[in-house]
Design a protein around this motif. Structure first.
Motif, mmCIF file in Angstrom:
data_model
loop_
_atom_site.group_PDB
_atom_site.id
_atom_site.type_symbol
_atom_site.label_atom_id
_atom_site.label_comp_id
_atom_site.label_asym_id
_atom_site.label_seq_id
_atom_site.Cartn_x
_atom_site.Cartn_y
_atom_site.Cartn_z
ATOM 1 N N GLY A 143 0.698 -1.241 -0.025
ATOM 2 C CA GLY A 143 -0.012 0.096 0.103
ATOM 3 C C GLY A 143 0.754 1.083 -0.005
ATOM 4 N N MET A 144 1.972 1.267 0.766
ATOM 5 C CA MET A 144 2.946 2.519 0.947
ATOM 6 C C MET A 144 3.368 2.669 -0.525
ATOM 7 S SD MET A 144 4.381 2.320 4.816
ATOM 8 C CE MET A 144 5.279 3.853 4.701
ATOM 9 N N SER A 145 3.687 1.408 -1.297
ATOM 10 C CA SER A 145 4.322 1.687 -2.568
ATOM 11 C C SER A 145 3.423 2.339 -3.754
ATOM 12 C CB SER A 145 4.867 0.318 -3.225
ATOM 13 O OG SER A 145 5.880 -0.287 -2.137
ATOM 14 N N SER A 146 1.919 2.064 -3.398
ATOM 15 C CA SER A 146 1.034 2.586 -4.288
ATOM 16 C C SER A 146 1.049 4.328 -4.234
ATOM 17 C CB SER A 146 -0.387 2.219 -3.925
ATOM 18 O OG SER A 146 -0.846 3.130 -2.631
ATOM 19 N N ALA A 147 1.880 4.911 -3.395
ATOM 20 C CA ALA A 147 2.132 6.299 -3.442
ATOM 21 C C ALA A 147 2.969 6.614 -4.703
ATOM 22 C CB ALA A 147 2.496 6.927 -2.116
ATOM 23 N N THR A 148 4.164 5.648 -4.742
ATOM 24 C CA THR A 148 4.861 5.844 -5.843
ATOM 25 C C THR A 148 4.155 5.550 -7.285
ATOM 26 O OG1 THR A 148 6.530 4.787 -4.604
ATOM 27 C CG2 THR A 148 7.137 4.810 -6.706
ATOM 28 N N GLU A 149 3.060 4.795 -6.923
ATOM 29 C CA GLU A 149 2.163 4.544 -8.254
ATOM 30 C C GLU A 149 1.583 5.818 -8.605
ATOM 31 O OE1 GLU A 149 -0.535 0.742 -9.504
ATOM 32 O OE2 GLU A 149 -0.503 1.327 -7.481
ATOM 33 N N THR A 150 0.782 6.463 -7.701
ATOM 34 C CA THR A 150 0.113 7.674 -8.088
ATOM 35 C C THR A 150 1.126 8.834 -8.780
ATOM 36 O OG1 THR A 150 -1.365 7.557 -6.083
ATOM 37 C CG2 THR A 150 -1.059 9.539 -7.262
ATOM 38 N N LEU A 151 2.312 9.119 -7.773
ATOM 39 C CA LEU A 151 3.262 10.017 -8.228
ATOM 40 C C LEU A 151 3.930 9.720 -9.474
ATOM 41 C CD1 LEU A 151 4.587 10.753 -4.651
ATOM 42 C CD2 LEU A 151 3.197 11.990 -5.966
ATOM 43 N N CYS A 152 4.459 8.438 -9.783
ATOM 44 C CA CYS A 152 5.192 8.116 -11.256
ATOM 45 C C CYS A 152 4.123 8.124 -12.114
ATOM 46 C CB CYS A 152 5.674 6.797 -10.842
ATOM 47 S SG CYS A 152 7.176 6.696 -9.923
ATOM 48 N N GLY A 153 2.878 7.787 -12.037
ATOM 49 C CA GLY A 153 2.105 7.682 -13.015
ATOM 50 C C GLY A 153 1.366 9.103 -13.695
ATOM 51 N N GLN A 154 1.290 9.842 -12.808
ATOM 52 C CA GLN A 154 0.816 11.209 -12.961
ATOM 53 C C GLN A 154 2.072 12.208 -13.547
ATOM 54 O OE1 GLN A 154 -1.052 13.220 -9.675
ATOM 55 N NE2 GLN A 154 -2.863 11.659 -9.660
ATOM 56 N N ALA A 155 3.469 11.983 -12.861
ATOM 57 C CA ALA A 155 4.436 12.566 -13.631
ATOM 58 C C ALA A 155 4.803 12.118 -15.012
ATOM 59 C CB ALA A 155 5.723 12.279 -12.663
ATOM 60 N N PHE A 156 4.655 11.032 -15.269
ATOM 61 C CA PHE A 156 4.898 10.214 -16.539
ATOM 62 C C PHE A 156 3.843 10.908 -17.532
ATOM 63 C CE2 PHE A 156 4.779 7.014 -20.019
ATOM 64 C CZ PHE A 156 6.200 6.995 -20.220
ATOM 65 N N GLY A 157 2.633 10.827 -17.094
ATOM 66 C CA GLY A 157 1.678 11.510 -18.177
ATOM 67 C C GLY A 157 1.839 12.924 -18.284
ATOM 68 N N ALA A 158 2.561 13.874 -17.423
ATOM 69 C CA ALA A 158 2.736 15.155 -17.483
ATOM 70 C C ALA A 158 4.186 15.310 -18.165
ATOM 71 C CB ALA A 158 2.935 15.839 -16.152
ATOM 72 N N GLY A 159 4.855 14.263 -18.633
ATOM 73 C CA GLY A 159 6.195 14.568 -19.351
ATOM 74 C C GLY A 159 7.197 14.860 -18.326
ATOM 75 N N GLN A 160 7.232 14.775 -16.924
ATOM 76 C CA GLN A 160 8.235 14.860 -16.074
ATOM 77 C C GLN A 160 9.004 13.778 -15.714
ATOM 78 O OE1 GLN A 160 6.405 16.602 -12.573
ATOM 79 N NE2 GLN A 160 5.313 18.282 -13.883
ATOM 80 N N TYR A 161 9.732 13.119 -16.832
ATOM 81 C CA TYR A 161 10.244 11.679 -16.791
ATOM 82 C C TYR A 161 11.257 11.812 -15.594
ATOM 83 C CZ TYR A 161 7.717 11.516 -21.066
ATOM 84 O OH TYR A 161 6.723 11.641 -22.055
ATOM 85 N N HIS A 162 12.274 12.723 -15.501
ATOM 86 C CA HIS A 162 13.353 12.443 -14.539
ATOM 87 C C HIS A 162 12.773 12.387 -12.996
ATOM 88 C CE1 HIS A 162 12.475 17.018 -14.237
ATOM 89 N NE2 HIS A 162 13.108 16.919 -12.951
ATOM 90 N N MET A 163 11.682 12.898 -12.823
ATOM 91 C CA MET A 163 10.801 13.026 -11.450
ATOM 92 C C MET A 163 10.600 11.480 -11.022
ATOM 93 S SD MET A 163 11.080 15.613 -10.027
ATOM 94 C CE MET A 163 9.915 15.258 -8.440
ATOM 95 N N LEU A 164 10.245 10.531 -11.904
ATOM 96 C CA LEU A 164 10.047 8.963 -11.589
ATOM 97 C C LEU A 164 11.128 8.495 -10.750
ATOM 98 C CD1 LEU A 164 7.948 9.696 -13.912
ATOM 99 C CD2 LEU A 164 8.143 7.005 -14.290
ATOM 100 N N GLY A 165 12.375 8.619 -11.280
ATOM 101 C CA GLY A 165 13.564 8.103 -10.553
ATOM 102 C C GLY A 165 13.735 8.489 -9.140
ATOM 103 N N ILE A 166 13.414 9.905 -9.056
ATOM 104 C CA ILE A 166 13.480 10.523 -7.742
ATOM 105 C C ILE A 166 12.510 9.807 -6.680
ATOM 106 C CG2 ILE A 166 13.084 12.689 -6.545
ATOM 107 C CD1 ILE A 166 14.418 14.103 -8.888
ATOM 108 N N TYR A 167 11.169 9.900 -7.297
ATOM 109 C CA TYR A 167 9.935 9.268 -6.525
ATOM 110 C C TYR A 167 10.495 7.768 -5.943
ATOM 111 C CZ TYR A 167 7.023 13.279 -7.763
ATOM 112 O OH TYR A 167 6.387 14.448 -7.893
#
Length: 451
Positions: free
Chosen positions: A81-105
């Motif tokens: 469940g705690m990892s699903s926060a990564t799911e939200t943030l990575c998914g929205q960042a990828f959709g917004a084109g903020q690709y470098h943020m996925l590695g940080i998240y």
């Protein structure tokens, strides 16, 4: 290829509804199928271990089941469940084109989840006194305490595998996890046969095989991520991962509460694939600013999951007797399992609905709301009703299970109502605000600004 598939769409004004459904289904299954394979095979490692240990004796089977049902599911649910926060943030960042943020998240999630796993480690270290305190028989509690120590390597496997899977699936690269998990499952069967049957190592052999299989998946994902197959989203380790940890912790805790109550069966691992798919599709479209595409995706994936839920219900009903004997040679134990087959069928069907609705909530970042719904559905309704049926109506385990089913029904109804009433244009605005609040410049942009 992955980004083109994500961003390809059929114009909404088109009257060709079957084509729109086909395009959306491709996007859904690109995430859902590898996720299903990985979850089924990873959970299958637990099942294979249980099958080998179950033939050692009734006490060993009961002890293993006790650790898995109480301790492992508890920490699994929290960390997943705690990892699903990564799911939200990575998914929205990828959709917004903020690709470098996925590695940080991803790195932030590792930091938080490793710390959480360390906090949860005493559950396995002191499991014998914990089980005795809960009223378990002494011989079973002693064996369970021994087995639980072998689960500690698995405990530290969870933080890496869950977060990395969320990171990969957000960018439609989770097929590698499916391959790795399938290979690990085959490896586990071979090692279990070697350690338990040929070398007669007993419980240590079965548990060591499980740990090796699980960590082979983590090592494989590290090779994939660090080896250059995620060039846009993995820019190496960075101190930026330590920034803004408290908001991530808050979202992660909400996610943990949301999911730790929902891990109930191997079949549920299949529909967790739809949880991943609905989360990725909703978060990607919200990050991209397309509310209509998010709504359409929800309709397609809900219909698909329910159809498969009906099929799974039928299969469980047809093969219920054969399934029971996979885990025990004791006819009395097998018959007691068969006595619960009707409740199993109902649970199977409900499990095709609840994960999709939860995934929609994860994709829109509403884990906190769903956490409250889960607490109300299970602890205020499901558990009290189950206790009354079990001990007052004398239905024992049937009563407890019926109570949990009632809790899931309430949860599905409330989540369904919330999903139906959601203003998705407002969710697009919230996703944009969240991404802007936690956005950090890429190394290239930082260097350009400093120059």
């Amino acid at each position: 290829m992955d980004e083109r598939l994500l961003r390809s769409e059929v114009p909404k004004e088109t009257s060709n509804l079957p084509k729109r459904i086909w395009v959306e289904s491709r996007k859904i299954w690109k995430v859902a199928f590898p996720s299903m394979i990985s979850r089924v095979t990873q959970f299958g490692v637990f099942v294979v271990t249980q099958a080998f240990i179950g033939h050692f004796g009734e006490v060993d089977l009961a002890a293993y089941a006790l650790v898995q049902i109480i301790a492992v599911r508890f920490v699994n649910g929290i960390l997943l469940g705690m990892s699903s926060a990564t799911e939200t943030l990575c998914g929205q960042a990828f959709g917004a084109g903020q690709y470098h943020m996925l590695g940080i998240y991803l790195q932030r999630s590792w930091i938080i989840n490793i710390a959480t796993a360390t906090i949860l480690a005493p559950v396995f270290i002191f499991s014998t006194p914990i089980f005795k305190l809960l009223g378990e028989e002494e011989d079973v509690a002693e064996v369970a305490g021994y087995i639980s120590l072998w689960f500690i390597p698995v405990l530290y496997y969870f933080p890496f595998t869950f977060s990395t899977q969320k990171y990969l699936q957000a960018q439609l690269k989770n097929s590698v996890v499916g391959f790795l998990s399938t290979g690990a499952f085959v490896l586990h069967i071979l090692l279990s046969w070697l350690f338990v049957i040929k070398l007669d190592f007993g419980i240590p052999g079965a548990m060591a095989s499980m740990a090796i299989a699980f960590w082979s998946v983590v090592i494989g994902m590290f090779v994939y991520v660090f080896g250059g197959w995620c060039p846009n989203t993995w820019r190496g380790f960075t101190v930026a991962a330590f920034h803004d940890l408290l908001p991530i912790v808050k979202l992660s805790i909400s996610s943990g509460v949301m999911l730790c109550l929902n891990i109930v069966a191997w079949e549920f691992m299949i529909f967790f694939g739809f949880l991943s798919a609905s989360s990725v599709r909703v978060s990607n479209e919200l990050g991209r600013g397309d509310a209509e595409a998010a709504k359409f995706s929800i309709k397609v994936i809900t219909s698909t999951s329910i159809c498969l839920g009906v099929l799974a219900w039928i299969l469980c009903s047809v093969f219920e007797r054969k399934l029971a004997y996979l885990f025990t040679s004791d006819e009395e134990v097998a018959e007691s399992v068969l006595d619960l087959s009707a409740l199993l069928g109902i649970s199977v069907f409900l499990n095709s609905i609840q994960p999709v609705l939860s995934g929609v909530a994860v994709g829109s970042g509403r884990q906190g709301l769903v956490a409250y719904i889960n607490i109300g559905s299970y602890f205020l309704i499901g558990v009290p009703v189950g206790v009354l049926l079990a001990f007052v109506a004398d239905l024992e385990i049937k009563g407890l299970w019926i109570g949990m089913i009632i809790g899931i029904v309430v949860q599905c109804l409330v989540l369904g109502y919330i999903t139906f009433r959601t203003d998705w244009n407002e969710q697009v605005k919230k996703a944009s605000e969240r991404l802007n609040r936690w956005f950090l410049n890429s190394p290239e942009e930082s260097n350009a600004n400093s120059a």
